[in-house]
Design a protein around this motif. Structure first.
Motif, PDB file in Angstrom:
ATOM      1  N   TYR A 127      68.624  21.925  45.682  1.00 44.41           N
ATOM      2  CA  TYR A 127      69.264  22.547  44.523  1.00 44.41           C
ATOM      3  C   TYR A 127      69.541  21.560  43.405  1.00 44.41           C
ATOM      4  O   TYR A 127      69.285  21.826  42.231  1.00 44.41           O
ATOM      5  N   ASP A 128      70.099  20.405  43.762  1.00 43.98           N
ATOM      6  CA  ASP A 128      70.482  19.432  42.735  1.00 43.98           C
ATOM      7  C   ASP A 128      69.258  18.932  41.974  1.00 43.98           C
ATOM      8  O   ASP A 128      69.277  18.816  40.744  1.00 43.98           O
ATOM      9  N   ARG A 129      68.209  18.604  42.708  1.00 39.15           N
ATOM     10  CA  ARG A 129      67.002  18.098  42.055  1.00 39.15           C
ATOM     11  C   ARG A 129      66.297  19.192  41.257  1.00 39.15           C
ATOM     12  O   ARG A 129      65.699  18.933  40.213  1.00 39.15           O
ATOM     13  N   ALA A 130      66.360  20.421  41.739  1.00 41.92           N
ATOM     14  CA  ALA A 130      65.766  21.532  40.993  1.00 41.92           C
ATOM     15  C   ALA A 130      66.509  21.761  39.681  1.00 41.92           C
ATOM     16  O   ALA A 130      65.898  22.011  38.637  1.00 41.92           O
ATOM     17  N   LEU A 131      67.836  21.648  39.718  1.00 43.98           N
ATOM     18  CA  LEU A 131      68.625  21.797  38.495  1.00 43.98           C
ATOM     19  C   LEU A 131      68.295  20.680  37.513  1.00 43.98           C
ATOM     20  O   LEU A 131      68.137  20.916  36.315  1.00 43.98           O
ATOM     21  N   GLN A 132      68.180  19.452  38.012  1.00 46.15           N
ATOM     22  CA  GLN A 132      67.842  18.336  37.140  1.00 46.15           C
ATOM     23  C   GLN A 132      66.469  18.526  36.504  1.00 46.15           C
ATOM     24  O   GLN A 132      66.261  18.250  35.321  1.00 46.15           O
ATOM     25  N   LEU A 133      65.533  19.034  37.286  1.00 42.54           N
ATOM     26  CA  LEU A 133      64.188  19.292  36.756  1.00 42.54           C
ATOM     27  C   LEU A 133      64.234  20.352  35.669  1.00 42.54           C
ATOM     28  O   LEU A 133      63.558  20.229  34.638  1.00 42.54           O
ATOM     29  N   LEU A 134      65.036  21.381  35.861  1.00 46.09           N
ATOM     30  CA  LEU A 134      65.174  22.429  34.849  1.00 46.09           C
ATOM     31  C   LEU A 134      65.752  21.858  33.555  1.00 46.09           C
ATOM     32  O   LEU A 134      65.288  22.166  32.458  1.00 46.09           O
ATOM     33  N   ILE A 135      66.765  21.006  33.693  1.00 48.12           N
ATOM     34  CA  ILE A 135      67.362  20.357  32.517  1.00 48.12           C
ATOM     35  C   ILE A 135      66.328  19.472  31.827  1.00 48.12           C
ATOM     36  O   ILE A 135      66.180  19.493  30.597  1.00 48.12           O
ATOM     37  N   ASN A 136      65.598  18.702  32.625  1.00 54.29           N
ATOM     38  CA  ASN A 136      64.582  17.818  32.059  1.00 54.29           C
ATOM     39  C   ASN A 136      63.508  18.609  31.310  1.00 54.29           C
ATOM     40  O   ASN A 136      63.030  18.195  30.249  1.00 54.29           O
ATOM     41  N   TYR A 137      63.135  19.730  31.893  1.00 54.36           N
ATOM     42  CA  TYR A 137      62.105  20.580  31.299  1.00 54.36           C
ATOM     43  C   TYR A 137      62.504  20.988  29.885  1.00 54.36           C
ATOM     44  O   TYR A 137      61.725  20.853  28.937  1.00 54.36           O
ATOM     45  N   HIS A 138      63.733  21.448  29.733  1.00 56.22           N
ATOM     46  CA  HIS A 138      64.185  21.867  28.408  1.00 56.22           C
ATOM     47  C   HIS A 138      64.459  20.669  27.502  1.00 56.22           C
ATOM     48  O   HIS A 138      64.252  20.743  26.290  1.00 56.22           O
ATOM     49  N   SER A 139      64.907  19.572  28.090  1.00 55.17           N
ATOM     50  CA  SER A 139      65.139  18.362  27.293  1.00 55.17           C
ATOM     51  C   SER A 139      63.837  17.871  26.675  1.00 55.17           C
ATOM     52  O   SER A 139      63.778  17.534  25.487  1.00 55.17           O
ATOM     53  N   CYS A 140      62.777  17.843  27.478  1.00 54.56           N
ATOM     54  CA  CYS A 140      61.472  17.404  26.968  1.00 54.56           C
ATOM     55  C   CYS A 140      60.985  18.327  25.863  1.00 54.56           C
ATOM     56  O   CYS A 140      60.473  17.878  24.836  1.00 54.56           O
ATOM     57  N   ARG A 141      61.136  19.618  26.083  1.00 50.49           N
ATOM     58  CA  ARG A 141      60.656  20.574  25.091  1.00 50.49           C
ATOM     59  C   ARG A 141      61.356  20.404  23.756  1.00 50.49           C
ATOM     60  O   ARG A 141      60.739  20.565  22.698  1.00 50.49           O
ATOM     61  N   ARG A 142      62.641  20.058  23.784  1.00 53.14           N
ATOM     62  CA  ARG A 142      63.390  19.984  22.535  1.00 53.14           C
ATOM     63  C   ARG A 142      63.393  18.585  21.920  1.00 53.14           C
ATOM     64  O   ARG A 142      63.668  18.430  20.745  1.00 53.14           O
ATOM     65  N   SER A 143      63.080  17.574  22.711  1.00 51.37           N
ATOM     66  CA  SER A 143      63.048  16.222  22.169  1.00 51.37           C
ATOM     67  C   SER A 143      61.640  15.778  21.792  1.00 51.37           C
ATOM     68  O   SER A 143      61.455  14.679  21.273  1.00 51.37           O
ATOM     69  N   TRP A 144      60.663  16.616  22.026  1.00 47.14           N
ATOM     70  CA  TRP A 144      59.271  16.276  21.750  1.00 47.14           C
ATOM     71  C   TRP A 144      58.653  17.369  20.882  1.00 47.14           C
ATOM     72  O   TRP A 144      57.685  18.012  21.237  1.00 47.14           O
TER      73      TRP A 144
END
Length: 305
Positions: A92-109
């Motif tokens: 769960y924790d790593r899946a949540l982090q991946l979800l956050i990263n996914y949106h972070s990449c989309r908005r920072s790139w």
């Protein structure tokens, strides 16, 4: 007065009906598994996915998003969240982090993700820089074929190639079969200069991402055929599956235009208001310098998928 009007006039209103008389609410359209029995078994063994607990696990991740990232503008649909659970073996924790990263990449790139739709990349698609072969490998993996020699730098910037790769990965990952089996990337560097090849270096590493596997080959195709049988390869790679045809995959992407417009072409709130105190993408520190041409593609790929 017509019979219809009279009926409307004399029929009791919903407010006057007791709860037992009210029509039931429409059933929620939830997740329906599309995996075969063999893939269900594979997901259980390799991804720690238990079908009987699947929706419970999805709900657990959904609850974590709502509690820990209330400002994260993301889909909470079962099928979407399941992608992230599978990618991190239902941790769960790593899946949540991946979800956050996914949106972070989309908005920072933004130079990659803004206006990310097939019709905006027709030149890249027409060049044959990438395509997906029509046949999967013996394990059921889709084969993404990259041909960097087809890129002419004077025609468009390298970010357009990266956009096309993300577009293709997004399309492929929608399939549950792909989520379980993964994707093979066949990178053909034949005839590519060292200067051009250096742009693509970050892609060539198995550790970039769990769902991708990379194969590089030289002029001797024996090693390639030991991984990918000839009957699924086009004749350009010593195969027997006919000429390499890019039109089918290009048509499949272009047919998905509306899906990508909904997902990537809508205005959104600023990154900070969405991500809050979210951690940076895995393997990328907040102060990590980014090369202008690639912007740490390896870390971004791993973070998004």
């Amino acid at each position: 007065m017509s019979e219809e009007s009279d009926s409307l006039r004399t029929s009791p209103s919903a407010a006057s009906l007791s709860e037992s008389e009210l029509p039931p609410p429409p059933a929620r359209t939830g997740y329906v598994c599309s995996l075969t029995e063999d893939l269900v078994a594979k997901a259980r063994e390799e991804l720690q996915e238990k079908p009987e607990w699947r929706l419970r696990d999805v709900q657990a991740l959904r609850d974590m998003v709502r509690k820990e990232c209330p400002n994260l503008s993301t889909s909470l649909e079962d099928a979407f969240l399941l992608r992230f659970l599978r990618a991190r073996k239902f941790d769960y924790d790593r899946a949540l982090q991946l979800l956050i990263n996914y949106h972070s990449c989309r908005r920072s790139w933004p130079e990659v993700f803004n206006n990310l739709r097939p019709s905006a990349l027709k030149e890249v698609l027409a060049s044959g820089f990438l395509t997906v072969l029509p046949h999967t490998d013996p394990r059921g993996c889709h084969i993404l074929c990259l041909r960097p020699d087809r890129w002419i730098p004077s025609n468009y910037p390298i970010t357009e190639n990266i956009r096309a790769i993300y577009l293709t990965l997004e399309k492929l990952i929608q399939s549950e079969e792909t989520q379980v089996n993964g994707i093979v990337i066949l990178a053909d560097y034949k005839g590519v200069s060292l200067s051009k090849a250096s742009h693509f270096g970050p892609f060539i590493a198995k550790k970039v991402i769990g769902i991708l596997q990379f194969f590089l080959h030289g002029s001797d195709l024996n090693s390639l055929h030991s991984n990918l049988p000839r009957n699924i390869l086009p004749k350009e790679y010593g195969g027997t599956a006919g000429e390499l045809d890019i039109t089918a995959w290009n048509a499949a992407l272009l047919a998905s235009e509306e899906d990508f417009v909904r997902e990537f072409c809508q205005p959104g709130p600023p990154c900070d208001s969405i991500l809050g105190q979210a951690l940076p993408p895995e393997g990328l520190s907040p102060e990590a310098p980014c090369d202008d041409s690639m912007r740490a593609v390896k870390s971004q790929l791993y973070s998004c998928y």
